[in-house]
Design a protein around this motif. Sequence first.
Motif: not given
Length: 444
Positions: A365-366, A368-369, A372-373, A376, A437
Amino acid sequence: MDPLLALIIGLVIGVLLGAVIGLLLARARRAGTPATADPALIASQHEIALAAVRADGLAEQSRLSAELAAVQATAFALKEQVAGQQAQYRELVERHRLEQVAEAERQQKESRVLQALSPVQESLRTMQLKVTELEAQRSQQHGELSQQLRTATESEERLRSTAESLASALRNNATRGVWGETQLRNVVQAAGLIERVDFDVQSSISSDAGAGRPDMVIHLPGGKNIAVDAKVPFNAYLEASQIAVTATGEEGARREQFIRQHVKAVRAHIDTLGSKAYWAGLDASPELVIAFIPSESLVSSALEADPGIMDYAFSKRVALSSPVTLWSVLKTVAFSWQQDVVTQEAKMLFDLSRELYGRLSTLASHVDKLGRSIESTVKNYNGFVGSLERQVLPSARKLNVLDESKVLGSHDELEDFPRDLSAYELVAELEAVAALEVEPDRTA
């Protein structure tokens, strides 16, 4: 007849005839014949003298013929003797020649034989040198062997003295006890067990049978224990061992008596250990105690004299053990400890793997975040570069007329994007997290 011999004979005859004629003439002259003598008388006298001379000549001729025959016979004998000597000489010369030829042939043969035997002679010379060397080595080895025999004799004497000292020392009960405990410790350490981890020594045990102190308590996997006590029935066996096994008569009877005493001592130790019931004072212990006898011969001699002593020990819950049997048991215990450690380590590894696998989901999860960061940030950077080049820089370039030495450069957009996760474990964890989620949103 030889011509030379005939010539010699004719000369001799002529000389004799001349001498006779000369003698007659000399007589006639001495007679002094008168000139007036009658010629007939003189002729007759001459005839008479001539007849006498002839007679003397014939007699002399006969004598000479006889001598000539004797000389001829002697000459013939000498000739035959010379011929014989010549034949002997020729034979001797021929024999000498043959001997020389034979000697030459013999020397030639000997030369050929010596030439043929030269390798053998060389081999014999080499063999002689080898024999000499071996003889020197034998003498040296004989000296070394004598020295070793003397050393062995001295060592045997020292060993006998040491054995007697050891035997006299082992007659003491305290010394035998220390020896038994030392042997027990050596066997346990040889099996790979560790003191105060796998075994304890001189531990106090209390049970319904009373307090006791076995020589050693072996710890088994799973919290189990087993008591070991060292016993040394030695006096009777030592006396019996000093008598030959093949002894008969009184000596054989004495040896059998000592062996029976030895069996009796072993049975007494079995009774003593069986009455202490060490297993009752230990946690999770099998109902037996190991009687360690620190010599194979002590156990084997007792079993040979009394085959039923092992069953008797089992009935008392006592296991007779020699160094070999105890080592095999303790080696099995050490292997059990190794397996137990391996089992614990395997459980620990399993727990760690479960924990690591659970933490991989959090890491996914980290990751993946973070992706995405980064994506962006790249988009924002590209938007900033596009706005700078489309709106800001065209206006700023108009100011270039004021200072042409400075030129504003261009900025490229970033075309690379973060790589998507493709590993099954990470994707599965992300999908599981996403499902968790989404599920509360649906519930809401």
